[in-house]
Design a protein around this motif. Structure first.
Motif, PDB file in Angstrom:
ATOM      1  N   VAL A  47       0.834  -1.204   0.000  1.00 32.79           N
ATOM      2  CA  VAL A  47       0.000   0.000   0.000  1.00 32.79           C
ATOM      3  C   VAL A  47       0.873   1.260   0.000  1.00 32.79           C
ATOM      4  CG1 VAL A  47      -1.572   1.351   1.458  1.00 32.79           C
ATOM      5  CG2 VAL A  47      -2.051  -1.053   1.000  1.00 32.79           C
ATOM      6  N   PHE A  48       1.889   1.279   0.875  1.00 30.76           N
ATOM      7  CA  PHE A  48       2.751   2.456   0.930  1.00 30.76           C
ATOM      8  C   PHE A  48       3.486   2.688  -0.393  1.00 30.76           C
ATOM      9  CE2 PHE A  48       2.519   2.913   5.605  1.00 30.76           C
ATOM     10  CZ  PHE A  48       2.298   4.278   5.614  1.00 30.76           C
ATOM     11  N   ASN A  49       3.867   1.617  -1.057  1.00 31.70           N
ATOM     12  CA  ASN A  49       4.591   1.815  -2.314  1.00 31.70           C
ATOM     13  C   ASN A  49       3.674   2.202  -3.470  1.00 31.70           C
ATOM     14  OD1 ASN A  49       7.522   1.620  -1.864  1.00 31.70           O
ATOM     15  ND2 ASN A  49       6.865  -0.247  -0.816  1.00 31.70           N
ATOM     16  N   CYS A  50       2.419   1.775  -3.405  1.00 26.70           N
ATOM     17  CA  CYS A  50       1.447   2.303  -4.389  1.00 26.70           C
ATOM     18  C   CYS A  50       1.312   3.801  -4.178  1.00 26.70           C
ATOM     19  CB  CYS A  50       0.063   1.694  -4.177  1.00 26.70           C
ATOM     20  SG  CYS A  50      -0.012  -0.027  -4.545  1.00 26.70           S
ATOM     21  N   TYR A  51       1.158   4.152  -2.927  1.00 21.50           N
ATOM     22  CA  TYR A  51       0.993   5.571  -2.597  1.00 21.50           C
ATOM     23  C   TYR A  51       2.219   6.360  -3.036  1.00 21.50           C
ATOM     24  CZ  TYR A  51      -0.161   9.694   0.173  1.00 21.50           C
ATOM     25  OH  TYR A  51      -0.444  10.969   0.569  1.00 21.50           O
ATOM     26  N   SER A  52       3.391   5.730  -2.923  1.00 21.82           N
ATOM     27  CA  SER A  52       4.616   6.470  -3.269  1.00 21.82           C
ATOM     28  C   SER A  52       4.671   6.763  -4.770  1.00 21.82           C
ATOM     29  CB  SER A  52       5.861   5.718  -2.810  1.00 21.82           C
ATOM     30  OG  SER A  52       6.227   4.745  -3.742  1.00 21.82           O
ATOM     31  N   LEU A  53       4.045   5.932  -5.581  1.00 16.07           N
ATOM     32  CA  LEU A  53       4.030   6.225  -7.025  1.00 16.07           C
ATOM     33  C   LEU A  53       3.161   7.458  -7.285  1.00 16.07           C
ATOM     34  CD1 LEU A  53       3.800   2.666  -8.584  1.00 16.07           C
ATOM     35  CD2 LEU A  53       5.808   4.087  -8.212  1.00 16.07           C
ATOM     36  N   LEU A  54       2.094   7.541  -6.518  1.00 16.68           N
ATOM     37  CA  LEU A  54       1.223   8.712  -6.637  1.00 16.68           C
ATOM     38  C   LEU A  54       1.961   9.966  -6.146  1.00 16.68           C
ATOM     39  CD1 LEU A  54      -1.805   8.627  -7.443  1.00 16.68           C
ATOM     40  CD2 LEU A  54      -2.335   8.883  -5.030  1.00 16.68           C
ATOM     41  N   LEU A  55       2.611   9.813  -4.993  1.00 16.91           N
ATOM     42  CA  LEU A  55       3.369  10.939  -4.427  1.00 16.91           C
ATOM     43  C   LEU A  55       4.471  11.394  -5.374  1.00 16.91           C
ATOM     44  CD1 LEU A  55       4.284  10.043  -0.730  1.00 16.91           C
ATOM     45  CD2 LEU A  55       2.993  12.008  -1.532  1.00 16.91           C
ATOM     46  N   GLY A  56       5.171  10.401  -5.944  1.00 13.90           N
ATOM     47  CA  GLY A  56       6.342  10.715  -6.761  1.00 13.90           C
ATOM     48  C   GLY A  56       5.979  11.206  -8.143  1.00 13.90           C
ATOM     49  N   GLY A  57       4.859  10.717  -8.657  1.00 14.85           N
ATOM     50  CA  GLY A  57       4.608  10.916 -10.079  1.00 14.85           C
ATOM     51  C   GLY A  57       3.520  11.897 -10.444  1.00 14.85           C
ATOM     52  N   ASP A  58       2.679  12.274  -9.488  1.00 14.37           N
ATOM     53  CA  ASP A  58       1.542  13.117  -9.872  1.00 14.37           C
ATOM     54  C   ASP A  58       1.945  14.585  -9.988  1.00 14.37           C
ATOM     55  OD1 ASP A  58      -0.890  14.242 -10.385  1.00 14.37           O
ATOM     56  OD2 ASP A  58      -1.711  13.964  -8.388  1.00 14.37           O
ATOM     57  N   GLU A  59       2.284  15.167  -8.847  1.00 16.97           N
ATOM     58  CA  GLU A  59       2.494  16.608  -8.841  1.00 16.97           C
ATOM     59  C   GLU A  59       3.709  17.022  -9.683  1.00 16.97           C
ATOM     60  OE1 GLU A  59       2.409  18.236  -4.907  1.00 16.97           O
ATOM     61  OE2 GLU A  59       1.399  20.013  -5.678  1.00 16.97           O
ATOM     62  N   THR A  60       4.783  16.222  -9.609  1.00 14.14           N
ATOM     63  CA  THR A  60       6.005  16.541 -10.366  1.00 14.14           C
ATOM     64  C   THR A  60       5.717  16.698 -11.858  1.00 14.14           C
ATOM     65  OG1 THR A  60       6.362  14.162 -10.347  1.00 14.14           O
ATOM     66  CG2 THR A  60       7.727  15.469  -8.851  1.00 14.14           C
ATOM     67  N   SER A  61       5.049  15.705 -12.435  1.00 16.56           N
ATOM     68  CA  SER A  61       4.803  15.743 -13.884  1.00 16.56           C
ATOM     69  C   SER A  61       3.812  16.840 -14.232  1.00 16.56           C
ATOM     70  CB  SER A  61       4.226  14.419 -14.376  1.00 16.56           C
ATOM     71  OG  SER A  61       5.059  13.367 -14.019  1.00 16.56           O
ATOM     72  N   ARG A  62       2.808  16.987 -13.377  1.00  9.56           N
ATOM     73  CA  ARG A  62       1.778  18.006 -13.601  1.00  9.56           C
ATOM     74  C   ARG A  62       2.426  19.395 -13.656  1.00  9.56           C
ATOM     75  NH1 ARG A  62      -1.915  20.441  -9.732  1.00  9.56           N
ATOM     76  NH2 ARG A  62      -1.147  19.261  -7.960  1.00  9.56           N
ATOM     77  N   LEU A  63       3.299  19.683 -12.701  1.00  9.67           N
ATOM     78  CA  LEU A  63       3.919  21.003 -12.641  1.00  9.67           C
ATOM     79  C   LEU A  63       4.861  21.224 -13.820  1.00  9.67           C
ATOM     80  CD1 LEU A  63       4.584  21.091  -8.801  1.00  9.67           C
ATOM     81  CD2 LEU A  63       2.874  22.416 -10.054  1.00  9.67           C
ATOM     82  N   THR A  64       5.564  20.179 -14.235  1.00  9.46           N
ATOM     83  CA  THR A  64       6.489  20.323 -15.362  1.00  9.46           C
ATOM     84  C   THR A  64       5.722  20.648 -16.639  1.00  9.46           C
ATOM     85  OG1 THR A  64       7.843  18.624 -14.332  1.00  9.46           O
ATOM     86  CG2 THR A  64       8.406  19.204 -16.575  1.00  9.46           C
ATOM     87  N   THR A  65       4.590  19.969 -16.814  1.00  6.34           N
ATOM     88  CA  THR A  65       3.809  20.154 -18.037  1.00  6.34           C
ATOM     89  C   THR A  65       3.232  21.561 -18.120  1.00  6.34           C
ATOM     90  OG1 THR A  65       3.257  17.836 -17.813  1.00  6.34           O
ATOM     91  CG2 THR A  65       2.026  19.056 -19.433  1.00  6.34           C
ATOM     92  N   SER A  66       2.773  22.091 -16.979  1.00  3.34           N
ATOM     93  CA  SER A  66       2.277  23.476 -17.002  1.00  3.34           C
ATOM     94  C   SER A  66       3.427  24.439 -17.234  1.00  3.34           C
ATOM     95  CB  SER A  66       1.620  23.848 -15.672  1.00  3.34           C
ATOM     96  OG  SER A  66       0.420  23.160 -15.544  1.00  3.34           O
ATOM     97  N   ASP A  67       4.555  24.135 -16.617  1.00  6.82           N
ATOM     98  CA  ASP A  67       5.689  25.056 -16.722  1.00  6.82           C
ATOM     99  C   ASP A  67       6.163  25.196 -18.170  1.00  6.82           C
ATOM    100  OD1 ASP A  67       7.501  26.559 -14.760  1.00  6.82           O
ATOM    101  OD2 ASP A  67       8.887  25.705 -16.219  1.00  6.82           O
ATOM    102  N   LEU A  68       6.088  24.101 -18.922  1.00  6.19           N
ATOM    103  CA  LEU A  68       6.605  24.191 -20.294  1.00  6.19           C
ATOM    104  C   LEU A  68       5.723  25.128 -21.124  1.00  6.19           C
ATOM    105  CD1 LEU A  68       5.193  22.275 -22.806  1.00  6.19           C
ATOM    106  CD2 LEU A  68       5.922  20.505 -21.229  1.00  6.19           C
TER     107      LEU A  68
END
Ligand code: HEM
Length: 404
Positions: free
Chosen positions: A234-255
């Protein structure tokens, strides 16, 4: 706005307001030049910590898992609180043999076949979302496009059923995102618990009937001779969400934001003068959505000649390393053709981002969809920045996308 070197002492890197009110580029430049390993003094109840700002020193600490640990936290919030509840369980805050074993299991789950399928989904989704955005007179790129790409990607990876996705999306917004200053900590905490409970339920479903997704690989895996228990999965599923959601979202808006300010670079991309892979790396360097990560020293050691005592917190500023003039000529120039481009947006060493391949695919596919479908990008309102001492970027970006 400008931070003169003599007020370096007063800059508070823990306070999220700092990143909204200061010219951080000037601050980092001053630190890199004069105090590459700076002691951020304690303030009130908040303990002091080291601030590492040069590219070479940031890499050296990322690489050094003998003298430094992630198990006492890997971001300011947890490091300063003295630890992370998921230590030894969640990949990013686990070290040593267990980290290696767990990372191998997760890497196997990210098989080329699984990744190829997920990447195809990213491509299709980026095209569809950009096409819908072009149809509209004005669009908030951050919420209408950027927000949807990463969550759907991670959901594909984890095998989250379609019907559960809107609910998970809402929970993730409320748990992770630092979009609004003053959001209640209780709301965030309760959404986080709901996400963990949701993954608990999904893990039970996959144990009963394994499929072709990351959760199924985790529930059937051996780590150091024993299966992972539900808590770890469960914690590692959550870590994919933690690691992958906001980072990619912010990069895409920034570009997109970067293109509104640097039309010359947009022209180079549209005209095919720069390759998508090269452009992707510059977008990642430019955005650097995760401003810092950090470690705690386990032994007496040195960083760039500075003594570090056991137990002390050392923070590594990707935001500064990616603008280090020792490594990047004209670091404050957005140059889509920049090569080489040894940015540290994904970290470095044993904890190097597990999702780097997917993060890159997401950026590349959004660039490609824009390049094909959009003639020009106009800012039509004031962009709004997130409120965080960890992530940087925009939570709102009103634009008009002119159809190609
Ligand atoms: C680790 C950045 C996308 C999952 C990291 C680290 C950084 C980072 C800097 C190192 C943390 C540390 O050293 O303590 C980014 C950026 C991304 C991105 C900038 C997108 C632009 C993703 C995606 C996923 C992901 C899409 C999952 C699908 C992870 C995981 C770790 C990690 C699981 C921990 C690896 C370990 O400890 O061995 N990421 N990430 N990331 N990232 Fe990403």
């Amino acid at each position: 706005m400008s931070t003169a070197p003599d007020d370096v002492e007063t800059v508070d890197l823990v306070d999220p307001d700092t990143y909204l009110n200061r010219d951080m580029a000037a601050y980092w430049r001053a630190l890199r030049a004069e105090r590459p390993v700076h002691w951020h003094p304690p303030r009130g109840d908040v303990p002091g910590f080291w601030v590492v700002s040069r590219h070479a020193d940031v890499l050296a600490v990322y690489r050094d898992d003998r003298n430094f640990t992630s198990e006492r936290g890997n971001v300011l919030v947890t490091l300063l609180a003295g630890g992370d509840a998921a230590a030894g369980s969640m990949l990013a805050v686990t070290d040593g043999e267990r980290h290696k074993d767990l990372r191998n299991v997760m890497l196997r789950a990210f098989s080329p076949r699984a990744l190829a399928r997920v990447a195809e989904g990213v491509r299709e989704r980026a095209r569809r979302l950009v096409a819908a955005a072009v149809e509209r007179e004005e669009v908030d790129f951050a919420t209408a496009v950027a927000a949807h790409v990463p969550m759907a990607t991670i959901s594909d990876l984890l095998g989250v059923p379609q019907e559960d996705r809107p609910h998970l999306f809402e929970l993730s917004r409320s748990a992770l995102s630092a979009d609004e200053a003053g959001r209640s900590a209780e709301d965030q905490w309760s959404s986080r618990n709901e996400i963990l409970a949701y993954f608990g339920d999904l893990v039970a479903r996959r144990r009963a009937a394994p499929g072709d997704d990351v959760i199924s690989s985790l529930v059937t895996a051996d780590v150091g001779g024993a299966p992972l228990d539900d808590h770890d999965v469960v914690f590692n599923c959550y870590s994919l969400l933690l690691g992958g959601d906001e980072t990619s979202r912010l990069t895409t808006s920034d570009l997109v934001h970067a293109f509104t300010r640097h039309p010359d670079q947009w022209a180079r991309l549209r005209g095919g003068e720069v390759g998508l892979d090269t452009a992707t790396e510059e977008v990642l360097r430019w955005a650097t959505p995760a401003m810092h990560f950090g470690r705690a020293a386990v032994t007496a050691t040195r960083v760039a000649g500075q003594d570090i005592a056991p137990g002390e917190v050392v923070t590594l500023w990707n935001a500064s390393a990616n603008r280090d003039e020792r490594v990047f000529p004209d670091p404050d120039t957005f140059d889509l053709g920049r090569t080489p481009n040894k940015h540290v947006a994904f970290g470095y060493g044993p904890h190097f981002c597990l999702g780097a391949f997917l993060g890159r695919v997401e950026v590349r596919e959004v660039l490609d969809a824009l390049r094909e479908q959009v003639r020009g990008i106009e800012l039509v309102g004031e962009p709004r920045r997130i409120h965080s001492n960890l992530m940087t970027g925009l939570c709102s970006l009103p634009v008009r996308l002119l159809p190609a």
